[in-house]
Design an enzyme around this catalytic site. Structure first.
Site, PDB file in Angstrom:
ATOM      1  N   ARG A 102     -21.300  -3.358 -40.681  1.00  0.00           N
ATOM      2  CA  ARG A 102     -21.021  -2.333 -41.692  1.00  0.00           C
ATOM      3  C   ARG A 102     -22.071  -2.302 -42.790  1.00  0.00           C
ATOM      4  NH1 ARG A 102     -16.068   0.051 -41.348  1.00  0.00           N
ATOM      5  NH2 ARG A 102     -14.608  -1.040 -40.022  1.00  0.00           N
ATOM      6  N   HIS A 137      -7.641  12.478 -49.679  1.00  0.00           N
ATOM      7  CA  HIS A 137      -6.740  11.858 -48.690  1.00  0.00           C
ATOM      8  C   HIS A 137      -5.456  12.695 -48.578  1.00  0.00           C
ATOM      9  CE1 HIS A 137      -5.004   8.680 -46.264  1.00  0.00           C
ATOM     10  NE2 HIS A 137      -3.891   8.844 -46.957  1.00  0.00           N
ATOM     11  N   GLY A 170     -11.072  -1.091 -50.786  1.00  0.00           N
ATOM     12  CA  GLY A 170      -9.842  -1.080 -49.993  1.00  0.00           C
ATOM     13  C   GLY A 170      -9.697   0.218 -49.213  1.00  0.00           C
TER      14      GLY A 170
HETATM   15  C1  GRF Z   1      -8.665  15.792 -44.197  1.00  0.00           C
HETATM   16  O1  GRF Z   1      -7.280  15.884 -43.990  1.00  0.00           O
HETATM   17  C2  GRF Z   1      -8.996  14.712 -45.191  1.00  0.00           C
HETATM   18  O2  GRF Z   1      -8.060  14.587 -46.205  1.00  0.00           O
HETATM   19  C3  GRF Z   1      -8.959  13.483 -44.321  1.00  0.00           C
HETATM   20  O3  GRF Z   1      -9.544  13.886 -43.115  1.00  0.00           O
HETATM   21  C4  GRF Z   1      -9.373  15.292 -42.956  1.00  0.00           C
HETATM   22  C5  GRF Z   1     -10.737  15.886 -42.811  1.00  0.00           C
HETATM   23  O4  GRF Z   1     -10.724  17.260 -42.583  1.00  0.00           O
HETATM   24  N1  GRF Z   1      -9.609  12.374 -44.983  1.00  0.00           N
HETATM   25  P1  GRF Z   1     -12.065  18.092 -42.673  1.00  0.00           P
HETATM   26  O5  GRF Z   1     -13.089  17.361 -41.801  1.00  0.00           O
HETATM   27  O6  GRF Z   1     -12.485  18.161 -44.109  1.00  0.00           O
HETATM   28  O7  GRF Z   1     -11.721  19.439 -42.103  1.00  0.00           O
END
Ligand code: GRF
Length: 240
Positions: A67, A111, A145
């Site tokens: 990573r 998120h 995290g």
């Molecule tokens: C979204 O739901 C975001 O919140 C999550 O992954 C998804 C990505 O969607 N982390 P996109 O690639 O922006 O269409």
């Protein structure tokens, strides 16, 4: 304030990236996308960036032993491109301190749940599995995290009778796009304030000063009635 110089990290579809590109083009977000960086080749988000005339890079995580070395390559690419803020827009990798220390308090994630509920993958299915009635989305700063960093803004989204994962995800996604653009605009206005942890080793607090960072059900495209609409609640109960 100068415009935000953004690096946007993606792994797939890129609809949140599109929201950023559209908001910039419409003059709703004072920012420039300096680089779209994907850890996967041939994803839809890269095509979106190319259509918008934005530089792209693919740095495939599989090409790196660990990573840290992937993160170091990503930092180099972002710095070279002139990015000073980073948005994780559907980026499906955890970042190490190698990356985070290069952009302190300047990595933003969207998120699809009301954190700290349902961190990690498939937050929408987690919400359905738990039977919550309200979920939503969160914009937060990233720490080492999984979806644990300081929260900047949240929008609530109702879970409706008959929702499956895709229906719920689609309703949340509309709010994700709006919330992400608002949060980035507020950052561009210089509203982000970071307070150190109250206790040693505790969590830093992030505030967007002077704005309403809690978006409610009223703005969330609820399909039927308001919260407290007894008729609707009764009706839904009959079918259950
Ligand atoms: C979204 O739901 C975001 O919140 C999550 O992954 C998804 C990505 O969607 N982390 P996109 O690639 O922006 O269409």
């Amino acid at each position: 304030m100068p415009p935000l110089d953004l690096g946007v990290l993606i792994s797939g579809r890129g609809s949140n990236l599109q929201a950023i590109l559209d908001a910039i083009a419409a003059g709703h977000l004072d920012a420039r996308v300096r680089l779209v960086l994907s850890n996967r080749p041939d994803v839809e988000g890269l095509a979106r960036a190319e259509r918008a005339g934005v530089p792209t890079r693919v740095i495939a995580h599989r090409d790196f032993a660990d990573r840290d070395s992937f993160d170091a390559a990503a930092v180099d690419a972002l710095r070279e491109a002139g990015a000073t803020w980073v948005v994780l827009a559907g980026f499906m990798r955890l970042l190490t301190t190698t990356f985070l220390d290069a952009f302190p308090h300047r990595v933003v994630n969207i998120h699809p749940s009301l954190l700290p509920s349902f961190p990690g993958v498939d937050a929408q299915q987690q919400a359905l599995d738990h039977g919550v009635r309200v979920t939503g989305c969160t914009v937060h700063l990233v720490d080492a995290g999984t979806d644990t960093g300081p929260i900047l803004a949240q929008a609530a989204v109702p879970v409706l009778d008959g929702d499956d994962r895709d229906a719920l995800a689609a309703r949340i996604l509309v709010q994700e796009h709006a919330l992400l653009i608002r949060a980035l605009s507020w950052i561009a206005e210089g509203r982000l304030q970071i307070a150190p942890p109250d206790v040693p080793g505790g969590r830093a607090r992030a505030t967007l000063a002077g704005v309403e960072t809690a978006l409610g059900l009223a703005q969330s495209g609820r399909a039927r009635g308001d919260v407290g609409d007894v008729g609707e609640v009764g009706e839904a109960g009959e079918g259950a």
